[in-house]
Every structure is written in structure tokens, then in C-alpha cells.
Design a protein around this motif. Sequence first.
Motif, PDB file in Angstrom:
ATOM      1  N   ARG A  82     -35.533 -52.212  50.161  1.00 47.27           N
ATOM      2  CA  ARG A  82     -35.260 -50.871  49.622  1.00 47.27           C
ATOM      3  C   ARG A  82     -35.584 -49.768  50.630  1.00 47.27           C
ATOM      4  NH1 ARG A  82     -37.727 -50.107  43.985  1.00 47.27           N
ATOM      5  NH2 ARG A  82     -35.707 -50.937  43.361  1.00 47.27           N
ATOM      6  N   GLU A  83     -36.715 -49.891  51.319  1.00 41.69           N
ATOM      7  CA  GLU A  83     -37.080 -48.840  52.275  1.00 41.69           C
ATOM      8  C   GLU A  83     -36.035 -48.719  53.370  1.00 41.69           C
ATOM      9  OE1 GLU A  83     -41.007 -49.247  53.794  1.00 41.69           O
ATOM     10  OE2 GLU A  83     -41.967 -49.165  51.828  1.00 41.69           O
ATOM     11  N   ASP A  84     -35.552 -49.839  53.854  1.00 40.27           N
ATOM     12  CA  ASP A  84     -34.514 -49.811  54.886  1.00 40.27           C
ATOM     13  C   ASP A  84     -33.231 -49.180  54.351  1.00 40.27           C
ATOM     14  OD1 ASP A  84     -35.818 -51.471  57.112  1.00 40.27           O
ATOM     15  OD2 ASP A  84     -35.999 -52.798  55.391  1.00 40.27           O
ATOM     16  N   ILE A  85     -32.863 -49.545  53.126  1.00 34.28           N
ATOM     17  CA  ILE A  85     -31.637 -49.016  52.534  1.00 34.28           C
ATOM     18  C   ILE A  85     -31.747 -47.513  52.316  1.00 34.28           C
ATOM     19  CG2 ILE A  85     -30.205 -49.060  50.449  1.00 34.28           C
ATOM     20  CD1 ILE A  85     -30.874 -52.087  50.265  1.00 34.28           C
ATOM     21  N   LEU A  86     -32.910 -47.064  51.847  1.00 34.75           N
ATOM     22  CA  LEU A  86     -33.080 -45.632  51.595  1.00 34.75           C
ATOM     23  C   LEU A  86     -33.254 -44.821  52.880  1.00 34.75           C
ATOM     24  CD1 LEU A  86     -35.228 -45.655  48.338  1.00 34.75           C
ATOM     25  CD2 LEU A  86     -32.827 -44.987  48.610  1.00 34.75           C
ATOM     26  N   SER A  87     -33.409 -45.497  53.998  1.00 34.53           N
ATOM     27  CA  SER A  87     -33.365 -44.782  55.280  1.00 34.53           C
ATOM     28  C   SER A  87     -31.921 -44.559  55.722  1.00 34.53           C
ATOM     29  CB  SER A  87     -34.120 -45.576  56.355  1.00 34.53           C
ATOM     30  OG  SER A  87     -33.406 -46.736  56.733  1.00 34.53           O
ATOM     31  N   ILE A  88     -30.996 -45.244  55.036  1.00 33.31           N
ATOM     32  CA  ILE A  88     -29.564 -45.125  55.337  1.00 33.31           C
ATOM     33  C   ILE A  88     -28.850 -44.307  54.271  1.00 33.31           C
ATOM     34  CG2 ILE A  88     -27.421 -46.437  55.625  1.00 33.31           C
ATOM     35  CD1 ILE A  88     -29.291 -48.811  56.541  1.00 33.31           C
ATOM     36  N   CYS A  89     -29.182 -44.572  53.008  1.00 30.34           N
ATOM     37  CA  CYS A  89     -28.573 -43.875  51.876  1.00 30.34           C
ATOM     38  C   CYS A  89     -29.578 -42.920  51.235  1.00 30.34           C
ATOM     39  CB  CYS A  89     -28.107 -44.874  50.823  1.00 30.34           C
ATOM     40  SG  CYS A  89     -26.779 -45.968  51.362  1.00 30.34           S
ATOM     41  N   SER A  90     -29.083 -41.853  50.656  1.00 30.04           N
ATOM     42  CA  SER A  90     -29.981 -40.897  49.994  1.00 30.04           C
ATOM     43  C   SER A  90     -30.355 -41.353  48.593  1.00 30.04           C
ATOM     44  CB  SER A  90     -29.312 -39.525  49.930  1.00 30.04           C
ATOM     45  OG  SER A  90     -28.062 -39.589  49.263  1.00 30.04           O
ATOM     46  N   SER A  91     -29.665 -42.361  48.069  1.00 32.31           N
ATOM     47  CA  SER A  91     -29.994 -42.907  46.760  1.00 32.31           C
ATOM     48  C   SER A  91     -29.434 -44.313  46.667  1.00 32.31           C
ATOM     49  CB  SER A  91     -29.410 -42.037  45.634  1.00 32.31           C
ATOM     50  OG  SER A  91     -27.992 -42.082  45.662  1.00 32.31           O
ATOM     51  N   GLN A  92     -29.882 -45.053  45.656  1.00 34.61           N
ATOM     52  CA  GLN A  92     -29.315 -46.371  45.405  1.00 34.61           C
ATOM     53  C   GLN A  92     -29.367 -46.650  43.915  1.00 34.61           C
ATOM     54  OE1 GLN A  92     -33.333 -48.992  46.524  1.00 34.61           O
ATOM     55  NE2 GLN A  92     -31.337 -49.833  46.915  1.00 34.61           N
ATOM     56  N   GLY A  93     -28.487 -47.526  43.458  1.00 35.29           N
ATOM     57  CA  GLY A  93     -28.440 -47.865  42.043  1.00 35.29           C
ATOM     58  C   GLY A  93     -27.224 -48.714  41.746  1.00 35.29           C
ATOM     59  N   HIS A  94     -27.099 -49.128  40.509  1.00 30.06           N
ATOM     60  CA  HIS A  94     -25.988 -49.995  40.125  1.00 30.06           C
ATOM     61  C   HIS A  94     -24.654 -49.279  40.350  1.00 30.06           C
ATOM     62  CE1 HIS A  94     -23.946 -53.206  37.991  1.00 30.06           C
ATOM     63  NE2 HIS A  94     -23.243 -52.264  37.378  1.00 30.06           N
ATOM     64  N   ALA A  95     -23.800 -49.896  41.176  1.00 27.98           N
ATOM     65  CA  ALA A  95     -22.512 -49.314  41.552  1.00 27.98           C
ATOM     66  C   ALA A  95     -22.692 -47.969  42.236  1.00 27.98           C
ATOM     67  CB  ALA A  95     -21.590 -49.184  40.337  1.00 27.98           C
ATOM     68  N   GLY A  96     -23.870 -47.767  42.821  1.00 34.37           N
ATOM     69  CA  GLY A  96     -24.199 -46.482  43.432  1.00 34.37           C
ATOM     70  C   GLY A  96     -23.845 -46.404  44.909  1.00 34.37           C
ATOM     71  N   GLN A  97     -24.543 -45.498  45.581  1.00 34.16           N
ATOM     72  CA  GLN A  97     -24.219 -45.220  46.973  1.00 34.16           C
ATOM     73  C   GLN A  97     -24.370 -46.451  47.858  1.00 34.16           C
ATOM     74  OE1 GLN A  97     -25.751 -42.274  50.569  1.00 34.16           O
ATOM     75  NE2 GLN A  97     -26.289 -41.766  48.468  1.00 34.16           N
ATOM     76  N   ASP A  98     -25.430 -47.240  47.638  1.00 36.28           N
ATOM     77  CA  ASP A  98     -25.664 -48.404  48.494  1.00 36.28           C
ATOM     78  C   ASP A  98     -24.652 -49.518  48.244  1.00 36.28           C
ATOM     79  OD1 ASP A  98     -26.869 -48.695  45.968  1.00 36.28           O
ATOM     80  OD2 ASP A  98     -28.428 -50.039  46.703  1.00 36.28           O
ATOM     81  N   GLU A  99     -24.460 -49.912  46.979  1.00 29.69           N
ATOM     82  CA  GLU A  99     -23.504 -50.975  46.675  1.00 29.69           C
ATOM     83  C   GLU A  99     -22.077 -50.570  47.049  1.00 29.69           C
ATOM     84  OE1 GLU A  99     -24.354 -54.160  43.335  1.00 29.69           O
ATOM     85  OE2 GLU A  99     -24.225 -52.155  42.463  1.00 29.69           O
ATOM     86  N   THR A 100     -21.727 -49.332  46.785  1.00 28.65           N
ATOM     87  CA  THR A 100     -20.385 -48.868  47.111  1.00 28.65           C
ATOM     88  C   THR A 100     -20.174 -48.853  48.616  1.00 28.65           C
ATOM     89  OG1 THR A 100     -20.349 -47.519  45.097  1.00 28.65           O
ATOM     90  CG2 THR A 100     -18.734 -46.994  46.794  1.00 28.65           C
ATOM     91  N   SER A 101     -21.185 -48.459  49.367  1.00 31.54           N
ATOM     92  CA  SER A 101     -21.081 -48.472  50.828  1.00 31.54           C
ATOM     93  C   SER A 101     -20.883 -49.889  51.353  1.00 31.54           C
ATOM     94  CB  SER A 101     -22.338 -47.848  51.449  1.00 31.54           C
ATOM     95  OG  SER A 101     -22.429 -46.471  51.165  1.00 31.54           O
ATOM     96  N   VAL A 102     -21.639 -50.827  50.788  1.00 28.34           N
ATOM     97  CA  VAL A 102     -21.509 -52.229  51.215  1.00 28.34           C
ATOM     98  C   VAL A 102     -20.095 -52.735  50.928  1.00 28.34           C
ATOM     99  CG1 VAL A 102     -22.227 -54.591  50.655  1.00 28.34           C
ATOM    100  CG2 VAL A 102     -23.939 -52.824  51.094  1.00 28.34           C
ATOM    101  N   MET A 103     -19.572 -52.415  49.763  1.00 28.72           N
ATOM    102  CA  MET A 103     -18.221 -52.870  49.435  1.00 28.72           C
ATOM    103  C   MET A 103     -17.160 -52.195  50.298  1.00 28.72           C
ATOM    104  SD  MET A 103     -18.314 -55.332  47.380  1.00 28.72           S
ATOM    105  CE  MET A 103     -16.554 -55.371  47.059  1.00 28.72           C
ATOM    106  N   LEU A 104     -17.385 -50.946  50.673  1.00 29.32           N
ATOM    107  CA  LEU A 104     -16.458 -50.266  51.582  1.00 29.32           C
ATOM    108  C   LEU A 104     -16.446 -50.945  52.952  1.00 29.32           C
ATOM    109  CD1 LEU A 104     -17.104 -46.499  50.757  1.00 29.32           C
ATOM    110  CD2 LEU A 104     -14.935 -47.734  50.465  1.00 29.32           C
ATOM    111  N   ALA A 105     -17.587 -51.537  53.318  1.00 24.68           N
ATOM    112  CA  ALA A 105     -17.673 -52.213  54.614  1.00 24.68           C
ATOM    113  C   ALA A 105     -17.015 -53.582  54.596  1.00 24.68           C
ATOM    114  CB  ALA A 105     -19.137 -52.343  55.040  1.00 24.68           C
ATOM    115  N   ILE A 106     -17.080 -54.287  53.447  1.00 20.88           N
ATOM    116  CA  ILE A 106     -16.614 -55.674  53.447  1.00 20.88           C
ATOM    117  C   ILE A 106     -15.279 -55.885  52.719  1.00 20.88           C
ATOM    118  CG2 ILE A 106     -18.919 -56.611  53.759  1.00 20.88           C
ATOM    119  CD1 ILE A 106     -19.063 -57.276  50.848  1.00 20.88           C
ATOM    120  N   ARG A 107     -15.005 -55.126  51.670  1.00 22.80           N
ATOM    121  CA  ARG A 107     -13.750 -55.280  50.933  1.00 22.80           C
ATOM    122  C   ARG A 107     -13.194 -53.903  50.540  1.00 22.80           C
ATOM    123  NH1 ARG A 107     -12.661 -60.309  48.768  1.00 22.80           N
ATOM    124  NH2 ARG A 107     -10.573 -59.411  48.496  1.00 22.80           N
TER     125      ARG A 107
END
Length: 238
Positions: free
Chosen positions: A148-173
Motif C-alpha cells: 500500500r505504501e508503494d502504491i500510495l506513493s504513485i496514486c493519490s488514492s486507492q480503492g475498489h475499482a479506484g485509481q490504483d486498480e484502474t491504472s493497473v488495468m490501463l497498463a495491461i488491458r
Amino acid sequence: MRIEELTWPEFEELKKHVDTVILPIGSVEAHGRHLPLGTDVFAPLEIGKRVEERLHGLGVEVLMAPPVWYGHTFVLDVYPGTINVASDALKAYVREIMREFAAEGFRRIVLLNGHGGNHSPLVLAAEEVAEEFPEVEIWLINWWIDFREDILSICSSQGHAGQDETSVMLAIRPELVKMENARGERRSSRVRVIRKDIGRELFPDGVNDDPSLATAEKGEAILSVVSEKIARLIAGEG
């Protein structure tokens, strides 16, 4: 190396010098109006692939098992497309998979989990297998929590279908992401409320975060740091 692509003689030979198997586990469930139902499997599959590549570069070989697609997702079951497996059923199923890996001689089983609702059933399954096979070590990695700490150093927030998951999906699919529908907000409860329709309250449209700031670049950064750290942990360099 993917287990399902091996013949049994190849598998038998690899077991002689490979002691670790990675099992991706996720769910099929609603992830807002903008992400595919298989998000929680796509992410750990990609992380596992990158972990294997990094380990190969370090001279360490692992086996990648086929993923467990369906998970325990009671809260999101209020939305179409969510396939909820009872926690006892998931626990029993994953337990039996791990028992077979243990019986095959693997000494470390890495559960690479992509879905929060799976956590408790997986812990209980791992405890039962560890009791039966004391020589086996089981790791449960929840990638979005453990890093989580690493992810929040990249994204300003995280959560279900949020900024982190959506970013990951934009990168892979990216072809599966509908950013024009990417909207949501953070919801929380002061206590854990268990009610059949609580998902509509805590996860409006299947989202619990604002995904609008997601980018493929953020997703690539998340995948890179998470896979690198997991690989080094498995290699004993973490």
C-alpha cells in the motif's frame, strides 16, 4: 513456466529443482461501469508473470499455476455479473489445490490474491494445509494491501475499482477499460455492517474510490514495484 503447458514428464523433472509454486486467485465481480468483471484475476496474473520473469533473471525458477477465477464476494453480489462463491466452498477448494501441491513436493506455495473478500477463507485454508504439511510454507500476498505504501506513493488514492486498480488495468488491458464511465467516490462505515444490500451503499455502481485520475503510466509503475518486491522476497533478497 506455466503448469498447464507442461507434460507430466516435464512437470516431474522440474519438481526436482523448483520448490515454489505461485497460485493467482481473484474473483469475477462488478468493478464499476468502467472495468471488466475479471479485474481481480487479470491483475495477479500479470503480477505473477512479471515476478516469474524477474526471478528468472535472478537465477530462481518458480512454477505458475492456473488461476482460481471465482472468489468470495458477498458485498458486490448485488450487481449483475458478480459470481459469489461461499467462503466455506472457496476455503475447501483452495485447500485441496494446496494439498495437492504439497503432496507433489513443493515446499513453498504463494497465494497471489487479487480480491479482498478472499482473505479470510484463504487464511483458514492455509492454516489447515500447514497443519497437515508442517514442512510447507504458505505465503498469502494481497498485492494492493501489502504494498500500500508503494502504491500510495504513485496514486493519490486507492480503492475498489479506484485509481490504483484502474491504472493497473490501463497498463495491461486498456482495450477493456471504459474511462468515459470512470467515476466514483470514497465511502466508508464506522463499523463493519453486514447486510445483503450493503454493497449498493458502500460501493455505488460497484466503485469505492475516484478512478478518474488513473493512467497507464501509474499502472505500469505499480506493477513494476510490486512485482520487483515480490520477486526479491521469494529470492530471499527482500
